[in-house]
Design a protein around this motif. Structure first.
Motif, PDB file in Angstrom:
ATOM      1  N   THR A 354       0.831  -1.203   0.000  1.00  7.91           N
ATOM      2  CA  THR A 354       0.000   0.000   0.000  1.00  7.91           C
ATOM      3  C   THR A 354       0.867   1.254   0.000  1.00  7.91           C
ATOM      4  N   SER A 355       1.920   1.211   0.823  1.00  9.40           N
ATOM      5  CA  SER A 355       2.828   2.366   0.863  1.00  9.40           C
ATOM      6  C   SER A 355       3.522   2.564  -0.480  1.00  9.40           C
ATOM      7  N   THR A 357       2.442   1.648  -3.334  1.00 14.03           N
ATOM      8  CA  THR A 357       1.447   2.079  -4.330  1.00 14.03           C
ATOM      9  C   THR A 357       1.214   3.583  -4.228  1.00 14.03           C
ATOM     10  N   LYS A 358       1.115   4.055  -2.977  1.00 15.10           N
ATOM     11  CA  LYS A 358       0.924   5.494  -2.793  1.00 15.10           C
ATOM     12  C   LYS A 358       2.139   6.269  -3.276  1.00 15.10           C
ATOM     13  N   GLU A 361       2.125   6.271  -6.981  1.00 15.79           N
ATOM     14  CA  GLU A 361       1.122   7.205  -7.483  1.00 15.79           C
ATOM     15  C   GLU A 361       1.660   8.646  -7.440  1.00 15.79           C
ATOM     16  N   LYS A 362       2.379   8.964  -6.375  1.00 17.88           N
ATOM     17  CA  LYS A 362       2.942  10.298  -6.257  1.00 17.88           C
ATOM     18  C   LYS A 362       3.952  10.571  -7.356  1.00 17.88           C
TER      19      LYS A 362
END
Length: 506
Positions: A354-355, A357-358, A361-362
């Motif tokens: 999840t980290s 992925t974030k 995304e950034k």
């Protein structure tokens, strides 16, 4: 012979005085007849005597009577002597037969008492064996009933594991331990069922043999009572009239022989006496009782063997099942612990994914923004080149500005292509991260469901194990392993600190 009638004198009722005196004295002798008178004397005597029997006849009749009496006396003395001899012989024979009969009665009563004593002892032993067999049967039934709970628990665990997610349905060591435990339980139940059947059959045989010996003992007691009535005067006077032969219970008689001589001595040499039908029947009676006693003894031996086999079977089943249950519990604990560890690792990876992925995304956004920002200098460069294309031929040369514009265009287009490729790669990675996150979430959900099912399997034996046993609550935070302290966890939960307001009120 019939006694001869006593002769009477021919002289009539008035003339037997001489015969009476002769019979009374017993010493009358018979001699030669006296000479008869002769001559005129005879005629005068004849003339003077009455007419009738002659003197010679009269004297001859007397002599004949005396001779007959003497013969009768001799015959009487002979008969008396013979009678006394017969009486003495009869008395001796009667005494011998009486003593022999008394000895037979005494020996028969002794034999019956010996057989009755053996029967009584064996019946007592059979009662003890029957009680022990009943106790052994109850233990077997209790052991068989005690196997129902672990057998049903094992089946329920197998049924619960059938509800595992498809990802978690593996033939692991826990499944293997469960199947082994189920097999051990089935074998133990079958062996105990066979032992219960054999013990029940043995119990029926013991009861039947006891009943047979009790019937035999009752018959022996009845026969002993009847035989005792024949030699005991006191019992006889109470049971039968007193006008029977009173000498048959005479004390003494033939001394007792050894117990059961008909069996201990060969038939051909039974105390020097010939073999009779009565001895053969008595031997048959004793053999029948001894055979029943031997059969009862063999039945007791079989019962003892059955007890030993039952005890060994119960001990072996208990040890085997204890080992199988311990193995199952250990494998279940290891399975839950391993699944818990995997779940925690999956949670870690899910958080990391999840980290990432974030973060992706950034940076993907930054890359996209940068790619979009290249459009403006590219457009400006194209406009500048278009503007410079309007120069005169004299000035339309490839100067430094033209080179700079060309280098800028080439550099911007290269970076644009690089950013586009990076964007595509980041987008692919983002999709991969999303797919990985979905897979991790699905795996975590399956792990959670599997752990819940495994804990339900653990809770079938003890409810506390479903919440506080087998595995770790969280990995890497210094927690304890509560595989054997479920009860302590419940107690610690019950000993939680009281609210402050209750403490203040107290």
């Amino acid at each position: 012979q019939a006694p001869r009638s006593t002769p009477t004198c021919r002289g009539g009722p008035r003339a037997p005085c001489v015969c009476r005196r002769a019979r009374a004295s017993g010493r009358a002798r018979v001699g030669p007849r006296a000479p008869l008178p002769s001559g005129g004397m005879a005629h005068r005597n004849a003339a003077s005597m009455p007419v009738g029997t002659l003197p010679e006849d009269w004297q001859g009749s007397v002599v004949e009577n005396l001779s007959m009496a003497d013969t009768s006396h001799k015959q009487a003395r002979s008969n008396v002597n013979t009678g006394m001899l017969t009486v003495r012989s009869t008395t001796t024979e009667h005494t011998r037969q009486r003593d022999s009969l008394h000895g037979r009665f005494a020996q028969k009563i002794q034999n019956t008492k010996e057989l009755a004593q053996q029967l009584s002892s064996r019946i007592h032993a059979l009662h003890k064996a029957t009680q022990h067999t009943e106790w052994s049967l109850e233990k077997l039934k209790a052991s068989f009933e005690a196997l129902k709970e672990p057998y049903e628990r094992c089946k329920q665990r197998l049924q619960l594991r059938q509800k595992l997610p498809q990802r978690e349905k593996v033939f692991d060591s826990f499944q293997e331990a469960l199947l082994a435990e189920e097999k051990e339980l089935q074998v133990a139940r079958q062996n105990l069922a066979v032992a219960i059947s054999e013990t029940t059959r043995m119990l029926r045989e013991l009861k039947g043999m006891t009943q047979e010996l009790e019937f035999d003992l009752r018959d022996k007691k009845h026969a002993e009572t009847l035989d005792t009535l024949c030699i005991d005067k006191k019992m006889r006077d109470l049971q039968i009239p007193a006008n029977l032969d009173k000498c048959y219970s005479r004390s003494g008689g033939t001394p007792h022989k050894q117990a059961l001589p008909e069996l201990s001595v060969p038939p051909s040499t039974t105390w020097g006496a010939p073999e009779t039908e009565g001895k053969d029947q008595e031997r048959t009676r004793q053999k029948s009782t001894i055979q029943n006693l031997d059969q009862a003894l063999r039945t007791e031996d079989f019962a003892r063997q059955r007890w030993a086999e039952s005890n060994e079977l119960m001990e072996a089943c208990q040890k085997t099942l204890k080992r199988a249950v311990q193995t199952t519990q250990a494998e279940m604990s290891a399975k839950v612990e391993h699944t818990e560890v995997l779940r925690q690792e999956l949670l870690k990876q899910s958080k990391a994914t999840t980290s990432k992925t974030k973060e992706l995304e950034k940076y993907l956004g930054l890359t996209t923004d940068k790619l979009q920002s290249l459009e403006k200098p590219l457009t400006a460069n194209a406009q500048r080149a278009q503007i410079r294309s309007c120069r005169t031929p004299r000035e339309d040369i490839s100067d430094q500005v033209t080179e700079a514009l060309h280098d800028q265009m080439h550099a911007l287009k290269g970076k644009k292509l690089q950013l586009q490729a990076q964007t595509l790669a980041m987008q692919d990675t983002y999709r991969d991260l999303q797919m990985t996150q979905r897979s991790l979430c699905e795996d975590i959900a399956d792990k959670n469901r599997a752990i819940a099912i495994e804990r339900d399997c653990a809770g079938l034996k003890k409810d506390a194990h479903a919440a506080h046993s087998f595995g770790f609550a969280k990995v890497g935070r210094g927690q304890r392993h509560f595989s054997d302290t479920a009860s302590s966890m419940l107690r610690s939960a019950d000993r939680s600190p009281m609210p402050s307001r209750l403490h203040t009120a107290r």
